[in-house]
Design a protein around this motif. Structure first.
Motif, PDB file in Angstrom:
ATOM      1  N   VAL A   1      85.240  39.498  11.372  1.00  0.00           N
ATOM      2  CA  VAL A   1      86.078  38.306  11.480  1.00  0.00           C
ATOM      3  C   VAL A   1      86.012  37.866  12.940  1.00  0.00           C
ATOM      4  CG1 VAL A   1      88.380  37.341  11.267  1.00  0.00           C
ATOM      5  CG2 VAL A   1      87.580  39.041   9.615  1.00  0.00           C
ATOM      6  N   TYR A   2      85.674  36.604  13.126  1.00  0.00           N
ATOM      7  CA  TYR A   2      85.546  36.059  14.471  1.00  0.00           C
ATOM      8  C   TYR A   2      86.756  35.192  14.795  1.00  0.00           C
ATOM      9  CZ  TYR A   2      80.778  37.704  14.974  1.00  0.00           C
ATOM     10  OH  TYR A   2      79.662  38.501  15.099  1.00  0.00           O
ATOM     11  N   TYR A   3      87.372  35.488  15.927  1.00  0.00           N
ATOM     12  CA  TYR A   3      88.554  34.769  16.376  1.00  0.00           C
ATOM     13  C   TYR A   3      88.241  34.017  17.669  1.00  0.00           C
ATOM     14  CZ  TYR A   3      90.966  38.205  13.418  1.00  0.00           C
ATOM     15  OH  TYR A   3      91.375  38.998  12.378  1.00  0.00           O
ATOM     16  N   CYS A   4      88.776  32.817  17.804  1.00  0.00           N
ATOM     17  CA  CYS A   4      88.756  32.187  19.107  1.00  0.00           C
ATOM     18  C   CYS A   4      90.114  32.415  19.753  1.00  0.00           C
ATOM     19  CB  CYS A   4      88.403  30.708  19.030  1.00  0.00           C
ATOM     20  SG  CYS A   4      89.644  29.624  18.359  1.00  0.00           S
ATOM     21  N   ALA A   5      90.088  32.494  21.053  1.00  0.00           N
ATOM     22  CA  ALA A   5      91.305  32.792  21.792  1.00  0.00           C
ATOM     23  C   ALA A   5      91.370  31.952  23.055  1.00  0.00           C
ATOM     24  CB  ALA A   5      91.353  34.279  22.145  1.00  0.00           C
ATOM     25  N   LYS A   6      92.556  31.517  23.369  1.00  0.00           N
ATOM     26  CA  LYS A   6      92.793  30.743  24.593  1.00  0.00           C
ATOM     27  C   LYS A   6      93.146  31.719  25.711  1.00  0.00           C
ATOM     28  CE  LYS A   6      96.277  27.641  26.584  1.00  0.00           C
ATOM     29  NZ  LYS A   6      96.813  28.719  27.423  1.00  0.00           N
ATOM     30  N   GLU A   7      92.469  31.540  26.843  1.00  0.00           N
ATOM     31  CA  GLU A   7      92.766  32.380  27.997  1.00  0.00           C
ATOM     32  C   GLU A   7      93.993  31.843  28.737  1.00  0.00           C
ATOM     33  OE1 GLU A   7      91.137  35.133  28.999  1.00  0.00           O
ATOM     34  OE2 GLU A   7      89.502  35.125  27.537  1.00  0.00           O
ATOM     35  N   LEU A   8      94.526  32.667  29.618  1.00  0.00           N
ATOM     36  CA  LEU A   8      95.740  32.289  30.345  1.00  0.00           C
ATOM     37  C   LEU A   8      95.512  31.212  31.403  1.00  0.00           C
ATOM     38  CD1 LEU A   8      97.410  35.784  30.862  1.00  0.00           C
ATOM     39  CD2 LEU A   8      98.254  33.921  29.426  1.00  0.00           C
ATOM     40  N   CYS A   9      94.264  31.059  31.853  1.00  0.00           N
ATOM     41  CA  CYS A   9      93.989  30.098  32.905  1.00  0.00           C
ATOM     42  C   CYS A   9      92.550  29.601  32.761  1.00  0.00           C
ATOM     43  CB  CYS A   9      94.215  30.722  34.275  1.00  0.00           C
ATOM     44  SG  CYS A   9      93.169  32.145  34.614  1.00  0.00           S
ATOM     45  N   GLY A  10      92.046  28.972  33.798  1.00  0.00           N
ATOM     46  CA  GLY A  10      90.713  28.395  33.722  1.00  0.00           C
ATOM     47  C   GLY A  10      89.576  29.404  33.771  1.00  0.00           C
ATOM     48  N   GLY A  11      89.860  30.617  34.195  1.00  0.00           N
ATOM     49  CA  GLY A  11      88.850  31.662  34.202  1.00  0.00           C
ATOM     50  C   GLY A  11      89.107  32.657  33.084  1.00  0.00           C
ATOM     51  N   TYR A  12      88.057  33.347  32.636  1.00  0.00           N
ATOM     52  CA  TYR A  12      88.241  34.317  31.561  1.00  0.00           C
ATOM     53  C   TYR A  12      88.472  35.707  32.147  1.00  0.00           C
ATOM     54  CZ  TYR A  12      83.212  33.942  32.471  1.00  0.00           C
ATOM     55  OH  TYR A  12      81.993  33.804  33.074  1.00  0.00           O
ATOM     56  N   GLY A  13      89.053  36.565  31.331  1.00  0.00           N
ATOM     57  CA  GLY A  13      89.306  37.927  31.771  1.00  0.00           C
ATOM     58  C   GLY A  13      90.699  38.183  32.285  1.00  0.00           C
ATOM     59  N   TYR A  14      91.567  37.190  32.277  1.00  0.00           N
ATOM     60  CA  TYR A  14      92.931  37.351  32.768  1.00  0.00           C
ATOM     61  C   TYR A  14      93.934  37.559  31.647  1.00  0.00           C
ATOM     62  CZ  TYR A  14      91.018  35.796  37.202  1.00  0.00           C
ATOM     63  OH  TYR A  14      90.279  35.688  38.338  1.00  0.00           O
ATOM     64  N   GLY A  15      93.481  37.515  30.435  1.00  0.00           N
ATOM     65  CA  GLY A  15      94.378  37.686  29.307  1.00  0.00           C
ATOM     66  C   GLY A  15      94.367  36.478  28.414  1.00  0.00           C
ATOM     67  N   LYS A  16      94.728  36.720  27.161  1.00  0.00           N
ATOM     68  CA  LYS A  16      94.706  35.671  26.148  1.00  0.00           C
ATOM     69  C   LYS A  16      96.112  35.515  25.580  1.00  0.00           C
ATOM     70  CE  LYS A  16      90.034  37.223  25.172  1.00  0.00           C
ATOM     71  NZ  LYS A  16      90.062  37.944  26.455  1.00  0.00           N
ATOM     72  N   ASN A  17      96.533  34.270  25.397  1.00  0.00           N
ATOM     73  CA  ASN A  17      97.881  34.094  24.908  1.00  0.00           C
ATOM     74  C   ASN A  17      97.985  33.401  23.557  1.00  0.00           C
ATOM     75  OD1 ASN A  17      97.073  31.647  25.983  1.00  0.00           O
ATOM     76  ND2 ASN A  17      98.942  31.293  27.168  1.00  0.00           N
ATOM     77  N   TYR A  18      96.874  32.908  23.044  1.00  0.00           N
ATOM     78  CA  TYR A  18      96.884  32.327  21.706  1.00  0.00           C
ATOM     79  C   TYR A  18      95.582  32.673  20.991  1.00  0.00           C
ATOM     80  CZ  TYR A  18     100.986  29.610  22.961  1.00  0.00           C
ATOM     81  OH  TYR A  18     102.238  29.234  23.353  1.00  0.00           O
ATOM     82  N   TRP A  19      95.714  32.896  19.685  1.00  0.00           N
ATOM     83  CA  TRP A  19      94.579  33.285  18.865  1.00  0.00           C
ATOM     84  C   TRP A  19      94.565  32.443  17.586  1.00  0.00           C
ATOM     85  CZ3 TRP A  19      91.637  37.915  19.921  1.00  0.00           C
ATOM     86  CH2 TRP A  19      92.068  38.625  21.047  1.00  0.00           C
ATOM     87  N   GLY A  20      93.363  32.192  17.092  1.00  0.00           N
ATOM     88  CA  GLY A  20      93.259  31.577  15.780  1.00  0.00           C
ATOM     89  C   GLY A  20      93.397  32.633  14.703  1.00  0.00           C
ATOM     90  N   LYS A  21      93.274  32.194  13.456  1.00  0.00           N
ATOM     91  CA  LYS A  21      93.404  33.118  12.331  1.00  0.00           C
ATOM     92  C   LYS A  21      92.084  33.764  11.944  1.00  0.00           C
ATOM     93  CE  LYS A  21      97.545  30.964  10.421  1.00  0.00           C
ATOM     94  NZ  LYS A  21      98.182  30.347   9.231  1.00  0.00           N
ATOM     95  N   GLY A  22      91.003  33.264  12.491  1.00  0.00           N
ATOM     96  CA  GLY A  22      89.713  33.890  12.283  1.00  0.00           C
ATOM     97  C   GLY A  22      88.886  33.290  11.171  1.00  0.00           C
ATOM     98  N   THR A  23      87.576  33.526  11.264  1.00  0.00           N
ATOM     99  CA  THR A  23      86.647  33.124  10.219  1.00  0.00           C
ATOM    100  C   THR A  23      85.699  34.297   9.977  1.00  0.00           C
ATOM    101  OG1 THR A  23      85.084  31.405   9.517  1.00  0.00           O
ATOM    102  CG2 THR A  23      85.003  32.048  11.838  1.00  0.00           C
TER     103      THR A  23
END
Length: 121
Positions: A93-115
Protein backbone atom coordinates in the motif's frame (compact mmCIF):
# COMPACT_ATOMS: atom_id res chain seq x y z
CA UNK A 1 -8.90 20.59 6.28
CA UNK A 2 -5.87 18.87 4.81
CA UNK A 3 -6.74 16.03 2.46
CA UNK A 4 -4.46 13.70 0.54
CA UNK A 5 -6.11 11.29 -1.88
CA UNK A 6 -4.03 8.68 -3.65
CA UNK A 7 -4.99 6.95 -6.89
CA UNK A 8 -3.45 4.81 -9.60
CA UNK A 9 -2.76 1.57 -7.79
CA UNK A 10 -3.69 -1.78 -9.22
CA UNK A 11 -2.44 -5.14 -10.43
CA UNK A 12 0.58 -5.16 -12.70
CA UNK A 13 2.89 -7.88 -13.96
CA UNK A 14 6.55 -7.90 -12.98
CA UNK A 15 8.42 -5.51 -15.23
CA UNK A 16 5.35 -3.36 -15.73
CA UNK A 17 4.67 0.26 -14.84
CA UNK A 18 2.18 2.25 -12.82
CA UNK A 19 1.78 5.94 -12.13
CA UNK A 20 0.46 6.89 -8.72
CA UNK A 21 -1.03 10.28 -8.02
CA UNK A 22 -1.89 12.12 -4.83
CA UNK A 23 -4.35 14.98 -4.97
CA UNK A 24 -3.72 17.46 -2.18
CA UNK A 25 -6.02 20.11 -0.73
CA UNK A 26 -6.39 22.24 2.37
CA UNK A 27 -2.86 23.64 2.44
CA UNK A 28 -0.44 25.55 0.23
CA UNK A 29 0.92 22.57 -1.72
CA UNK A 30 3.85 24.47 -3.20
CA UNK A 31 5.16 25.35 0.24
CA UNK A 32 5.76 21.85 1.55
CA UNK A 33 7.87 18.84 0.80
CA UNK A 34 6.01 15.62 0.10
CA UNK A 35 6.88 11.96 0.37
CA UNK A 36 5.73 8.53 -0.71
CA UNK A 37 5.78 5.80 1.93
CA UNK A 38 4.78 2.16 1.45
CA UNK A 39 3.78 -0.75 3.59
CA UNK A 40 4.08 -4.28 2.28
CA UNK A 41 1.82 -7.00 3.68
CA UNK A 42 2.97 -7.96 7.16
CA UNK A 43 5.76 -5.39 7.21
CA UNK A 44 6.35 -1.93 8.62
CA UNK A 45 6.28 1.41 6.89
CA UNK A 46 9.08 2.08 4.43
CA UNK A 47 9.82 5.57 3.14
CA UNK A 48 10.20 5.40 -0.64
CA UNK A 49 10.82 8.88 -2.01
CA UNK A 50 10.67 12.57 -1.18
CA UNK A 51 10.53 15.84 -3.05
CA UNK A 52 11.12 19.28 -1.63
CA UNK A 53 8.85 22.27 -2.08
CA UNK A 54 9.27 23.52 -5.62
CA UNK A 55 10.43 20.13 -6.83
CA UNK A 56 14.09 21.06 -7.06
CA UNK A 57 15.38 18.17 -4.98
CA UNK A 58 14.32 14.55 -4.92
CA UNK A 59 15.54 11.49 -3.07
CA UNK A 60 14.83 7.77 -3.14
CA UNK A 61 15.38 4.65 -1.11
CA UNK A 62 18.13 2.59 -2.72
CA UNK A 63 15.81 -0.22 -3.73
CA UNK A 64 13.84 1.99 -6.15
CA UNK A 65 16.57 4.24 -7.52
CA UNK A 66 16.57 4.23 -11.29
CA UNK A 67 13.09 2.72 -11.45
CA UNK A 68 10.82 5.22 -9.65
CA UNK A 69 10.46 8.94 -10.30
CA UNK A 70 8.74 11.36 -7.95
CA UNK A 71 7.36 14.62 -9.27
CA UNK A 72 4.88 17.30 -8.34
CA UNK A 73 2.64 19.71 -10.20
CA UNK A 74 1.99 22.80 -8.11
CA UNK A 75 -0.64 24.08 -10.53
CA UNK A 76 -2.65 20.89 -9.99
CA UNK A 77 -1.72 20.40 -6.31
CA UNK A 78 -0.76 16.86 -7.19
CA UNK A 79 2.11 14.56 -6.31
CA UNK A 80 3.10 11.70 -8.59
CA UNK A 81 5.15 8.55 -8.43
CA UNK A 82 6.06 6.94 -11.73
CA UNK A 83 7.00 3.34 -11.08
CA UNK A 84 8.77 1.36 -13.80
CA UNK A 85 10.30 -2.12 -13.91
CA UNK A 86 8.11 -3.16 -11.00
CA UNK A 87 9.17 -6.14 -8.94
CA UNK A 88 7.10 -8.40 -6.69
CA UNK A 89 8.83 -6.83 -3.70
CA UNK A 90 7.35 -3.45 -4.67
CA UNK A 91 3.87 -4.72 -3.84
CA UNK A 92 2.48 -2.64 -1.00
CA UNK A 93 0.00 0.00 0.00
CA UNK A 94 1.49 3.30 -1.09
CA UNK A 95 0.77 6.41 0.95
CA UNK A 96 1.54 10.02 0.19
CA UNK A 97 2.47 12.17 3.12
CA UNK A 98 2.87 15.88 3.70
CA UNK A 99 6.11 16.94 5.33
CA UNK A 100 6.27 19.50 8.12
CA UNK A 101 8.09 22.08 6.01
CA UNK A 102 9.63 22.69 2.61
CA UNK A 103 12.38 20.13 3.12
CA UNK A 104 11.91 16.40 3.61
CA UNK A 105 13.11 14.40 6.57
CA UNK A 106 11.72 16.64 9.32
CA UNK A 107 8.58 14.66 9.93
CA UNK A 108 5.20 14.12 8.37
CA UNK A 109 1.96 15.46 9.72
CA UNK A 110 -0.66 14.29 7.25
CA UNK A 111 -1.15 11.03 5.38
CA UNK A 112 -3.49 9.79 2.71
CA UNK A 113 -5.42 6.55 2.99
CA UNK A 114 -3.22 4.77 0.50
CA UNK A 115 -3.50 2.95 -2.79
CA UNK A 116 -2.72 -0.74 -3.24
CA UNK A 117 -0.10 -1.89 -5.71
CA UNK A 118 0.03 -5.59 -6.51
CA UNK A 119 2.85 -6.98 -8.62
CA UNK A 120 2.16 -10.50 -9.77
CA UNK A 121 2.12 -12.63 -12.86
Amino acid sequence: EVQLVEAGGGLVQPGGSLRLSCAASGFIFSGYAMSWVRQAPGKGLEWVSGIDSGGGSTTYVDSVKGRFTISSDDAKNTLYLQMNSLKPEDAAVYYCAKELCGGYGYGKNYWGKGTLVTVSS
